[in-house]
Write a protein that holds these residues in place. Structure first.
Motif, PDB file in Angstrom:
ATOM      1  N   HIS A   1       0.891  -1.077  -0.011  1.00 20.32           N
ATOM      2  CA  HIS A   1      -0.033  -0.001   0.009  1.00 20.32           C
ATOM      3  C   HIS A   1       1.007   1.245  -0.094  1.00 20.32           C
ATOM      4  CE1 HIS A   1      -3.156   2.781   2.281  1.00 20.32           C
ATOM      5  NE2 HIS A   1      -3.296   2.785   0.786  1.00 20.32           N
ATOM      6  N   ASP A   2       0.837   2.031  -1.105  1.00 20.46           N
ATOM      7  CA  ASP A   2       2.021   3.138  -1.172  1.00 20.46           C
ATOM      8  C   ASP A   2       1.208   4.410  -0.395  1.00 20.46           C
ATOM      9  OD1 ASP A   2       3.937   4.627  -2.406  1.00 20.46           O
ATOM     10  OD2 ASP A   2       3.459   4.376  -4.264  1.00 20.46           O
ATOM     11  N   GLU A   3       2.069   5.445  -0.252  1.00 18.94           N
ATOM     12  CA  GLU A   3       1.532   6.542   0.474  1.00 18.94           C
ATOM     13  C   GLU A   3       0.436   7.010  -0.410  1.00 18.94           C
ATOM     14  OE1 GLU A   3       5.029   8.981   1.020  1.00 18.94           O
ATOM     15  OE2 GLU A   3       6.286   7.438   1.997  1.00 18.94           O
ATOM     16  N   PRO A   4      -0.257   7.958   0.255  1.00 19.15           N
ATOM     17  CA  PRO A   4      -1.698   8.618  -0.313  1.00 19.15           C
ATOM     18  C   PRO A   4      -1.050   9.633  -1.428  1.00 19.15           C
ATOM     19  CG  PRO A   4      -1.322   9.212   2.213  1.00 19.15           C
ATOM     20  CD  PRO A   4       0.015   8.721   1.837  1.00 19.15           C
TER      21      PRO A   4
ATOM     22  N   SER B   1      -0.946  10.639   8.582  1.00 21.72           N
ATOM     23  CA  SER B   1      -1.656   9.300   9.263  1.00 21.72           C
ATOM     24  C   SER B   1      -2.296  10.142  10.555  1.00 21.72           C
ATOM     25  CB  SER B   1      -0.819   8.247   9.328  1.00 21.72           C
ATOM     26  OG  SER B   1       0.423   8.594  10.028  1.00 21.72           O
ATOM     27  N   LYS B   2      -1.462  10.692  11.321  1.00 23.04           N
ATOM     28  CA  LYS B   2      -2.121  11.173  12.413  1.00 23.04           C
ATOM     29  C   LYS B   2      -3.243  11.986  12.355  1.00 23.04           C
ATOM     30  CE  LYS B   2       2.150  10.693  15.220  1.00 23.04           C
ATOM     31  NZ  LYS B   2       3.500  11.359  15.994  1.00 23.04           N
ATOM     32  N   SER B   3      -3.175  12.900  11.307  1.00 19.35           N
ATOM     33  CA  SER B   3      -4.346  13.922  11.332  1.00 19.35           C
ATOM     34  C   SER B   3      -5.444  13.390  10.632  1.00 19.35           C
ATOM     35  CB  SER B   3      -3.694  14.981  10.168  1.00 19.35           C
ATOM     36  OG  SER B   3      -4.500  15.890  10.104  1.00 19.35           O
ATOM     37  N   LEU B   4      -5.190  12.265   9.697  1.00 20.32           N
ATOM     38  CA  LEU B   4      -6.421  11.547   9.167  1.00 20.32           C
ATOM     39  C   LEU B   4      -7.087  10.597  10.344  1.00 20.32           C
ATOM     40  CD1 LEU B   4      -4.805  10.076   5.897  1.00 20.32           C
ATOM     41  CD2 LEU B   4      -6.999  11.683   6.106  1.00 20.32           C
ATOM     42  N   ASN B   5      -6.369  10.170  11.235  1.00 19.88           N
ATOM     43  CA  ASN B   5      -6.895   9.483  12.384  1.00 19.88           C
ATOM     44  C   ASN B   5      -7.726  10.429  13.361  1.00 19.88           C
ATOM     45  OD1 ASN B   5      -6.207   6.664  12.143  1.00 19.88           O
ATOM     46  ND2 ASN B   5      -4.283   7.040  12.936  1.00 19.88           N
ATOM     47  N   ALA B   6      -7.239  11.679  13.503  1.00 17.84           N
ATOM     48  CA  ALA B   6      -7.782  12.607  14.221  1.00 17.84           C
ATOM     49  C   ALA B   6      -9.133  13.004  13.870  1.00 17.84           C
ATOM     50  CB  ALA B   6      -6.997  13.784  14.662  1.00 17.84           C
TER      51      ALA B   6
ATOM     52  N   TYR C   1       1.324   1.412   3.717  1.00 15.78           N
ATOM     53  CA  TYR C   1       1.219   2.544   4.751  1.00 15.78           C
ATOM     54  C   TYR C   1      -0.128   2.591   5.372  1.00 15.78           C
ATOM     55  CZ  TYR C   1       0.423   7.646   4.947  1.00 15.78           C
ATOM     56  OH  TYR C   1       0.215   8.789   5.770  1.00 15.78           O
ATOM     57  N   GLY C   2      -1.014   2.244   4.950  1.00  8.11           N
ATOM     58  CA  GLY C   2      -2.153   2.243   5.784  1.00  8.11           C
ATOM     59  C   GLY C   2      -2.142   1.768   7.019  1.00  8.11           C
ATOM     60  N   LEU C   3      -1.345   0.431   7.216  1.00  9.45           N
ATOM     61  CA  LEU C   3      -1.295  -0.215   8.386  1.00  9.45           C
ATOM     62  C   LEU C   3      -0.043  -0.058   9.037  1.00  9.45           C
ATOM     63  CD1 LEU C   3      -2.556  -3.728   6.874  1.00  9.45           C
ATOM     64  CD2 LEU C   3      -3.582  -2.494   8.683  1.00  9.45           C
ATOM     65  N   ALA C   4       0.842   0.785   8.524  1.00  6.40           N
ATOM     66  CA  ALA C   4       1.913   1.123   9.081  1.00  6.40           C
ATOM     67  C   ALA C   4       2.899  -0.076   9.360  1.00  6.40           C
ATOM     68  CB  ALA C   4       1.967   2.044  10.346  1.00  6.40           C
ATOM     69  N   PHE C   5       3.053  -0.939   8.154  1.00 10.23           N
ATOM     70  CA  PHE C   5       3.896  -2.160   8.390  1.00 10.23           C
ATOM     71  C   PHE C   5       5.013  -2.178   7.299  1.00 10.23           C
ATOM     72  CE2 PHE C   5       0.031  -4.872  10.148  1.00 10.23           C
ATOM     73  CZ  PHE C   5       0.392  -4.394  11.271  1.00 10.23           C
ATOM     74  N   ASP C   6       6.166  -2.449   7.726  1.00  8.56           N
ATOM     75  CA  ASP C   6       7.210  -2.632   6.591  1.00  8.56           C
ATOM     76  C   ASP C   6       7.068  -4.029   5.886  1.00  8.56           C
ATOM     77  OD1 ASP C   6       8.526  -0.475   7.503  1.00  8.56           O
ATOM     78  OD2 ASP C   6       9.760  -1.464   9.150  1.00  8.56           O
ATOM     79  N   TYR C   7       6.542  -4.863   6.476  1.00  8.81           N
ATOM     80  CA  TYR C   7       6.049  -6.272   5.828  1.00  8.81           C
ATOM     81  C   TYR C   7       4.768  -6.653   6.141  1.00  8.81           C
ATOM     82  CZ  TYR C   7      11.329  -6.845   6.002  1.00  8.81           C
ATOM     83  OH  TYR C   7      12.783  -6.745   5.644  1.00  8.81           O
ATOM     84  N   TYR C   8       4.143  -6.928   4.936  1.00 10.13           N
ATOM     85  CA  TYR C   8       2.667  -7.248   5.309  1.00 10.13           C
ATOM     86  C   TYR C   8       2.356  -8.320   3.957  1.00 10.13           C
ATOM     87  CZ  TYR C   8      -2.275  -7.411   6.327  1.00 10.13           C
ATOM     88  OH  TYR C   8      -3.437  -7.613   6.539  1.00 10.13           O
ATOM     89  N   SER C   9       1.329  -9.203   4.065  1.00  8.03           N
ATOM     90  CA  SER C   9       1.103 -10.231   3.361  1.00  8.03           C
ATOM     91  C   SER C   9      -0.361 -10.759   3.596  1.00  8.03           C
ATOM     92  CB  SER C   9       1.991 -11.457   3.127  1.00  8.03           C
ATOM     93  OG  SER C   9       1.649 -12.341   1.868  1.00  8.03           O
ATOM     94  N   HIS C  10      -0.910 -11.548   2.759  1.00  8.93           N
ATOM     95  CA  HIS C  10      -2.355 -12.269   3.073  1.00  8.93           C
ATOM     96  C   HIS C  10      -1.997 -13.577   3.213  1.00  8.93           C
ATOM     97  CE1 HIS C  10      -5.300  -8.720   1.660  1.00  8.93           C
ATOM     98  NE2 HIS C  10      -4.741  -8.684   2.701  1.00  8.93           N
ATOM     99  N   PHE C  11      -2.340 -14.181   4.340  1.00 12.18           N
ATOM    100  CA  PHE C  11      -2.238 -15.555   4.754  1.00 12.18           C
ATOM    101  C   PHE C  11      -3.422 -16.005   5.276  1.00 12.18           C
ATOM    102  CE2 PHE C  11      -1.182 -18.083   8.460  1.00 12.18           C
ATOM    103  CZ  PHE C  11      -0.254 -19.200   7.905  1.00 12.18           C
TER     104      PHE C  11
END
Length: 726
Positions: A494-497, A525-530, A565-575
């Motif tokens: 997931h790329d940056e916005p 990301s903090k601003s969007l969460n707020a 980006y959205g999950l703030a993970f350096d590594y992510y997959s679908h398992f």
């Protein structure tokens, strides 16, 4: 009055597109008008004169070169000709999307030259001076995006036309008399474009399937699937193959696996779920830590590579969740039975087992094939009841069994501890910059015939977050385990916005008094969460949630890991969902292969598979969205005499979009329908402004509306404007 019969053939107004195509195929050869006319199979004086005229115009506009008197060459290929994709608008114009251009190239209607939406094309680009918007002309359709279309057939005595409801499909399709099949006038049909002759106004096609009568429930649902090229049934040979698979649990296979049947295990899923991909196991360890197993259906055990079943699953790539049905990736014998982690049954699973501290730190991890026994099946509502009350008696009104029942103290304790750990994991994610999108999902209560009786909203609670956090943990740790070995793998990235979309969003939300901090990606990301927290429960929530999601890049599958980006993970997959997603099957296979010591697989092969799965996911998402729109229109058909309070969710030069507060159905009030003043569109204010009263209708304003028209085929609602809310 008799209906005018349209002719499928007409004379061309100009031949510039065809001339460019001829010249570009032989870039080093000069042609005169006679040679071009011969290539186009034209020998009449009118056409030849038009070719001479077009050649002069094109040479004057520098599209081609007059190398010697009366002879013409195409300009250097590398300078002006590009390959890319057509993105049609609803106004019969298009944009050419190509990596070589920072901005999309505008294609006027008369320069489309038979290109259709999402076709891969070769385009001549001109008007590239600084400060000018580049324009282009299609000179060749390299590859059709699709050739099958859904529409309504209009049968004439000797031929027919099929017109689609898709606003991006600017032409109807000519059907010869002998290619209408069993279609009757007015039927919804699936047609295949077979040819588009040189002088034909419309493409030629044939009817390949009759879907039914417009407006009928099954017709429209099957039309949605057919529009996106999605199947509604499995081929007979695939069903037969699946039925022959041995799905029994064998002692010889158990011996090859980690046996976790004695560990407390349960599932938590939606109350109407039929397939259960995942289960959680829980055990307290003597050192004060916890062993938590994330157990996933071992689909790859049954789905052997190279079989017709695997080929079918790969082509589908995903299950499709329409509003009234699921179109599964796997036949029911696997999806609902053999692979489904049903209660009180032994199942083969692929597991990620973690030793977790009381502060949710992962101390140890293990990945591999297991066998489990599910002790309990929970619906989210039942698990939520335990979390909220700490009570072990599930009351009748919450129970999915239809009666009150008692849960063991051991399961209650496990549920509460898992909830506690999930909340710590979630808090850490948010602190690391993850974005929380808890957008309200619209759901329908359907009767036995699939007719909508009511609308309700699905909201994520603690029980949903519990499952989500442990699935995220498994997905992240599996990806990290392989990623750090630098071996080819299937990642969910997931790329940056998109900054331009964020700026456009800022312009809209500023009207409600909100803002986004653009200083760096962490601040965003903090601003969007707020922002998400601030708008929660307010009338503009759904609008702003939608805008925020649209500003994000789309998540996709790739072997090139750029993180999520959205999950703030350096590594992510679908398992965690191989019953309904093919990428998860690929992840299982690769993980086992690498656990067995395998060398890195070919990256290009898997990147191609990732692209296919991402594309199919996009089609499924569009079909799901269309099915919701269809059901919303169907629901509103039965409420045409009621007044509804709505929020203005969009403003255009032709009217306002209004989202009804009580059911999230969206429709349009056309500008001419608003009778209390003469309104014009003010682009700067993003509002309609009254000419005499200076009254303003803008985003977020509340108004009362009534249904004017509910079009099931186009999936569109039109509203009457009644009055402003007090």
């Amino acid at each position: 009055m008799s209906k005018k019969i349209r002719k499928p053939i007409k004379n061309e107004k100009d031949f510039s597109g065809k001339i460019l195509k001829i010249l570009s195929k032989s870039p080093n050869k000069a042609f005169n008008y006679k040679q071009i006319a011969a290539k186009l199979e034209l020998d009449d004086t009118k056409s030849r004169n038009q070719i001479i005229k077009d050649l002069k115009i094109m040479a004057g506009s520098k599209k081609i070169i007059e190398s010697e008197p009366g002879k013409y060459l195409v300009k250097a290929e590398s300078q002006d000709y590009y390959e890319g994709t057509i993105d049609m608008t609803s106004r019969k114009t298009a944009y050419f999307i190509c990596e070589d251009f920072a901005e999309d190239v505008f294609i006027p209607t008369n320069n489309l030259n038979r290109a259709l939406d999402k076709d891969k094309v070769k385009v001549y680009v001109y008007n590239r001076r600084k400060g000018k918007r580049p324009e282009g002309e299609v000179i060749e359709v390299v590859e059709r995006n699709k050739t099958e279309f859904v529409g309504v057939i209009d049968i004439q005595p000797n031929f027919a036309f099929v017109s689609t409801a898709n606003p991006k499909m600017y032409t109807d399709i000519f059907i010869p008399k002998d290619k209408m099949g069993e279609a009757e006038n007015g039927d919804v049909v699936l047609v295949n474009i077979e040819d588009w002759p040189k002088r034909a106004d419309s493409p030629f096609g044939s009817v390949i399937k009759v879907l039914g009568k417009p407006g009928e429930h099954n017709t429209e649902i099957h039309a949605i699937l057919a529009e996106y090229g999605l199947p509604s049934d499995f081929p007979v040979e695939v069903e037969v193959y699946a039925q022959k698979i041995d799905t029994s649990i064998q002692q010889s296979e158990i011996a090859k696996r980690r046996d976790m049947r004695d560990t407390l295990t349960f599932t938590i899923d939606p109350k109407d779920a039929k397939d259960f991909d995942d289960a959680l196991s829980f055990k307290k360890l003597e050192n004060g830590n916890y062993e938590i197993g994330v157990h996933i259906a071992d689909v790859s055990y049954y789905l052997e590579e190279g079989t017709i079943l695997d080929d079918e699953a790969y082509q589908r790539a995903t299950s499709v969740y329409l509003v009234d049905r699921v179109v599964p990736m796997l036949p029911e014998v696997l999806s609902n039975f053999a692979c489904s982690l049903r209660p009180h049954e032994e199942k083969y699973t692929f597991s990620a087992v973690f030793e977790v501290s009381p502060t949710a730190q992962v101390i140890n991890q293990w990945f591999g094939r297991t066998v489990i026994y599910s002790d309990q099946r929970f619906a989210y509502e039942e698990a939520q009841y335990i979390i909220e009350t700490k009570d072990n008696t599930i009351p009748l009104e919450t129970s999915i069994t239809g009666e009150s029942y008692v849960v063991s103290d051991e399961i209650v304790e496990a549920t509460l501890k898992l909830d506690e750990l999930a909340k710590i994991l979630r808090k850490k994610r948010m602190q690391n910059g993850a974005i929380s999108f808890d957008k309200v999902e619209v759901k329908f209560n359907l009767d036995a015939e699939g007719e909508p009786e009511g609308v309700y909203f699905k909201v994520s609670k603690d029980a949903n977050h519990l499952i989500e956090e442990f699935m995220l943990l498994a997905n992240r740790k599996v990806a990290e385990y392989i990623g750090k070995q630098k071996k080819t793998f299937v990642y969910r990235i997931h790329d940056e916005p998109n900054e331009d979309k964020l700026i456009a969003m800022q312009q809209v939300i500023s009207k409600f008094g909100y803002k986004i901090d653009f200083r760096n990606k962490g601040d965003i990301s903090k601003s969007l969460n707020a922002l998400m927290e601030e708008v929660n429960g307010k009338k503009e929530q759904n609008l702003i949630d939608t805008l925020a999601i649209r500003s994000m890049s789309k998540a996709k599958y790739s072997t090139d890991n750029i993180g999520h980006y959205g999950l703030a993970f350096d590594y992510y997959s679908h398992f965690t969902s191989p019953i309904r997603r093919y990428p998860d099957v690929m992840v299982h296979r690769l993980l086992q292969y690498y656990l067995d010591g395998g060398a890195s697989v070919d990256e290009e092969t898997y990147e191609t598979k990732c692209l296919h799965c991402s594309n199919m996911e996009s089609l499924a998402t569009n079909a799901e969205r269309d099915s919701i729109k269809y059901m919303q229109v169907k629901y509103m058909q039965d409420h045409q005499d009621e007044e509804f309070l709505g929020v203005i969710s969009g403003v255009t030069e032709w009217g306002i979009y209004v989202e009804i507060v009580s059911n999230k159905c969206e429709g349009m009030v056309r500008i001419r329908e608003i009778k209390d003043d003469y309104y014009t569109f003010d682009e700067k204010q993003y509002a309609l402004v009254g000419a005499t009263s200076d009254s303003i209708l803008q985003l977020g304003d509340e108004i009362y509306v009534k249904v004017k028209n509910a079009d099931l085929v186009k999936k569109q609602l039109d509203f009457h404007f009644l009055r402003r809310a007090e």
